[in-house]
Write a protein that holds these residues in place. Structure first.
Motif, mmCIF file in Angstrom:
data_model
loop_
_atom_site.group_PDB
_atom_site.id
_atom_site.type_symbol
_atom_site.label_atom_id
_atom_site.label_comp_id
_atom_site.label_asym_id
_atom_site.label_seq_id
_atom_site.Cartn_x
_atom_site.Cartn_y
_atom_site.Cartn_z
ATOM 1 N N GLU A 393 20.064 -55.587 -25.539
ATOM 2 C CA GLU A 393 18.825 -55.592 -24.747
ATOM 3 C C GLU A 393 19.015 -54.981 -23.361
ATOM 4 O OE1 GLU A 393 17.280 -59.804 -26.793
ATOM 5 O OE2 GLU A 393 18.020 -59.777 -24.727
ATOM 6 N N TYR A 396 16.565 -53.036 -20.997
ATOM 7 C CA TYR A 396 15.519 -53.748 -20.246
ATOM 8 C C TYR A 396 15.734 -53.611 -18.730
ATOM 9 C CZ TYR A 396 12.071 -57.552 -19.585
ATOM 10 O OH TYR A 396 10.961 -58.297 -19.256
ATOM 11 N N CYS A 453 7.816 -55.297 -25.762
ATOM 12 C CA CYS A 453 8.776 -54.194 -25.634
ATOM 13 C C CYS A 453 9.644 -54.136 -26.889
ATOM 14 C CB CYS A 453 9.657 -54.400 -24.404
ATOM 15 S SG CYS A 453 8.781 -54.335 -22.856
#
Length: 595
Positions: A393, A396, A453
Motif C-alpha cells: 500500500e 498511498y 482507492c
C-alpha cells in the motif's frame, strides 16, 4: 485566560492580530461579552474573513483546514443576523437552520452556540438528532416552539414531513457544516427537500475542510453568487529537495506531524501496542475500518497484560445514542486515554487535548484522512499522527503528497513484543472474543473490497494468512472471498488439537443459553431421519417418495429373485468344479440348516 495574538514568527498562525471588537460591521455588545467570557479575543483567519461577509448579507463558501475555528465563524454571524430581525419571532417561526452530518457534531455545535443564542431574547433553539424518539421532538416543538433548528438532515426532514406547524417563510440563514460530507453521505434527497421549502431570499453558508471536491454541489445548496473564502495552513517542506519553496500549501495544520508505518499485517497489533505503551501519558484516537473492528479491539486490547491500567473507550455508529454520548464525554474528560473509533468521530468534533491520531486502517474515502488527523493540532497546537500501511500500500504516501498531505516514514520498533499469542489465548478462553475476531476480520476484508482507492488498496492482493494472524484468529473463516479466490494464506498457523464447539463464553448466562441452543439443535437432528446413501447407479432415485403400485412391487421382486437364482447358479458351478465343498455352498446359499 484570554488568548493572545500569535507572534508573526509562529508558523502555526492560529490567530490573527484582528480582535472581534474590530470587525466591520461591528458585533453587538452582548455577543462581544459572550466571546470575552468564553476567552475569545482575537479571530482566527477563517473567522476574520467570514464573519464580516455573512454579517453583510453575503453568501459564503468556506474552505479551511480542519481545526481552524469554523464553528464560531458561522455561529457569531448567525446570532447577529437573528438579532437584526424586525420583531420578536413567534413560537413556531423558524429564523435559522444549521445542518451537519453527524449527531455528535450537531450536539457540539448546539453546545458551542448556547452562550451566544442566550443573548437573543425570545429565541428558542432545538437540537434535532437521531437516537431519541421522534415523537418526543415533535411534542417539544409543539409545546415550546422552535426558532433555530440545529441537527442532522435526516431528523429535520422527518420533522418537516410530520408537522405543518413550523413556519419557514421568514428564514434568515441556512448553514451547512461539513458541506461536502452532507452532500455525499446519502443526504442529497433530504437536503434537496429541505432547501426546496426554504425562502430563496436568505443567507447561506457552506463550511468544509475539503470544499474543493464539492464545488459543483454548491448550486444544489442554493447559494447565489457566493463569496469564496479559502484559508490554507502553511506547512514546512519535508526537505529542501522536495520543493524550491520553503513553505508549501497544505490541507493540514502546520503544527501537525504525520508519519506512516509500513508493516506486515501479522505485525500490526504488536506495533500498535508498542506505540501505545511508549505514549502512555498521551491522549490518543485510534481509527479502525468498521464497527466490528472497534468492537473486537475494544475487547482484546484491555485483556493484554501490558495495557493494564490504560483507559480504552470504544465508539462507533452502531452503538446506542446514549452509549455514544457517554463514550465521547468520558474520553473528553480524560487527560490521557485511548478512543477506539470509526469515522463517526472523524469530522468536525472538537475534543480538547488530543495528542496523537493513529489510523490502524486507512479510511475507505481518502478525503476522510484529513478529517481524521484534524482531531489533533487544533487551533495552533502541536500534534502527531501515524497511519499503518501494508508493504503493498506504499503508493498511498505519494497519492497523499499530491493531495497536499505530506507524510514522513517511520521504522517499525525492533523491541516490540509479540502480542498475537496473548490474543489467541484470549480467544481460546472466551467464545465471545473468538466470534468478535471472526466478525471483525470478515467485515475488514469486505470493507477493503469497497476502498475508493482500489488501484492502491487491491483486495485480491491481500495476504489473508498474515491478516488472520494479525487478528489472532484460531482458524480461517470459510467466507467466499477466502474459498473462491487465490488469496495468499501464507503465514497463517491454525491452532491444532482444539474443539471449537467446546470453547465457552466467559459470560455464564450466554454460555447457559448456548448450551440450551445446542441441546435443542441436537434434539431436532435426532428426530430427523438419517439421510440414505446416494444410489450409485446412473438412474438417481426420485426426490419425492411415493408408494409403489402392486405391479411395481411384483417387478422389483422378480428382479431380486432372478439375481438370487443367478448367484446360486454361479455357486453351483463352483461346487461341481470342486472349488467349494457342500458345507460352504450351504452356508453361502443359506441352506445349511436343511442339511
Amino acid at each position: 485566560m484570554a488568548a493572545a495574538p500569535a507572534d508573526s514568527s509562529d508558523p502555526n498562525r492560529a490567530l490573527t492580530t484582528t480582535r472581534f471588537s474590530e470587525l466591520n460591521p461591528p458585533l453587538s455588545e452582548p455577543v462581544l461579552e459572550a466571546l470575552t467570557q468564553s476567552g475569545f479575543h482575537f479571530c482566527t483567519p477563517v473567522q476574520a474573513a467570514t464573519i464580516p461577509l455573512l454579517c453583510s448579507f453575503k453568501d459564503v463558501a468556506v474552505d479551511a483546514a480542519t481545526g481552524s475555528g469554523k464553528t464560531l465563524a458561522f455561529v457569531v454571524p448567525l446570532v447577529e443576523i437573528l438579532r437584526r430581525a424586525s420583531s420578536a419571532p413567534k413560537p413556531h417561526q423558524v429564523l435559522g437552520v444549521i445542518l451537519s452530518p453527524t449527531r455528535e457534531l450537531s450536539s457540539q455545535i448546539y453546545n458551542v452556540a448556547q452562550p451566544f443564542i442566550s443573548t437573543l431574547p425570545n429565541v428558542k433553539s432545538v437540537l434535532l438528532v437521531g437516537g431519541v424518539e421522534v415523537k418526543s421532538d415533535l411534542k417539544k416543538i409543539e409545546e415550546e416552539g422552535a426558532n433555530l433548528l440545529i441537527g442532522t438532515p435526516g431528523r429535520l426532514y422527518d420533522i418537516m414531513e410530520r408537522m405543518d406547524v413550523l413556519d419557514f417563510r421568514n428564514l434568515e440563514i441556512l448553514i451547512l457544516d461539513e458541506a461536502d460530507r452532507l452532500l455525499d453521505m446519502g443526504f442529497q434527497k433530504q437536503i434537496t427537500s429541505i432547501i426546496a421549502r426554504l425562502p430563496k431570499l436568505r443567507r447561506t453558508g457552506l463550511f468544509s475542510a475539503t470544499q474543493t471536491e464539492a464545488v459543483e454541489e454548491l448550486s444544489k445548496a442554493g447559494l447565489r453568487n457566493p463569496v469564496r473564502v479559502e484559508v490554507r495552513a502553511e506547512a514546512k517542506s519535508l526537505n529542501d529537495s522536495v520543493s524550491s519553496q520553503q513553505l508549501a500549501s497544505s490541507k493540514t495544520p502546520s503544527g501537525l506531524n504525520i508519519e506512516y508505518l509500513e508493516c506486515e499485517a501479522d505485525k500490526k497489533p504488536s506495533q500498535l501496542v508498542d506505540l501505545l505503551i511508549k505514549n502512555k501519558s498521551k491522549k490518543i484516537i485510534i481509527y479502525f475500518m468498521t464497527c466490528a473492528c472497534v468492537d473486537y479491539w475494544g475487547v482484546i486490547l484491555p485483556r493484554l497484560s501490558v495495557l493494564k491500567g490504560f483507559s480504552l473507550i470504544p465508539l462507533h455508529g452502531k452503538m446506542k445514542q446514549t452509549a455514544r454520548e457517554k463514550a465521547l464525554a468520558s474520553f473528553t474528560s480524560l487527560s490521557s486515554g485511548i478512543l477506539l473509533c470509526t469515522d463517526v468521530a472523524a469530522r468536525g468534533l472538537d475534543i480538547p487535548g488530543v495528542d496523537c491520531i493513529v489510523q490502524y486502517d486507512p479510511p475507505q474515502d481518502p478525503n476522510v484522512f484529513i478529517h481524521r488527523v484534524g482531531r489533533t493540532a487544533r487551533m495552533g497546537r502541536q500534534g502527531s499522527a501515524v497511519v499503518f500501511l501494508l508493504p503493498k500500500e506504499e503508493a498511498y504516501v505519494e497519492f497523499l503528497r499530491i493531495r497536499r498531505v505530506p507524510l514522513q516514514g517511520m521504522t517499525c520498533s525492533s523491541d516490540a513484543s509479540d502480542v498475537v499469542p496473548q490474543i489467541r489465548s484470549a480467544a481460546k478462553k472466551d467464545r465471545d472474543v473468538m466470534e468478535k475476531g471472526l466478525r471483525a476480520f470478515v467485515s475488514f476484508v469486505r470493507a477493503y473490497k469497497e476502498h475508493h482507492c482500489s488501484y492502491i488498496f487491491r483486495w485480491k492482493e491481500l495476504e489473508i494468512g498474515k491478516l488472520a494472524m494479525g487478528y489472532g484468529l484460531l482458524q480461517l473463516p470459510s467466507m467466499p472471498e477466502v474459498k473462491h479466490h487465490s488469496l495468499s494464506t501464507e503465514g497463517f498457523t491454525p491452532v491444532e488439537d482444539i474443539n471449537f464447539e467446546e470453547i465457552k463464553y466467559k459470560d455464564k448466562s450466554r454460555e447457559k443459553q448456548r448450551k440450551k441452543n445446542l441441546q435443542a439443535k441436537k434434539a431436532v437432528q435426532d428426530q430427523e431421519p438419517k439421510p440414505q446413501k446416494p444410489n450409485k447407479t446412473p438412474h438417481t432415485a426420485p426426490t419425492v417418495m411415493r408408494k409403489k403400485t402392486a405391479k411395481q412391487r411384483r417387478t422389483a421382486q422378480t428382479i431380486e429373485d432372478e439375481d438370487d437364482l443367478a448367484r446360486e447358479y454361479r455357486l453351483l458351478k463352483k461346487l461341481k468344479k470342486g472349488t467349494i465343498d457342500e458345507s460352504e455352498f450351504a452356508k453361502l446359499t443359506g441352506t445349511e440348516e436343511l442339511l
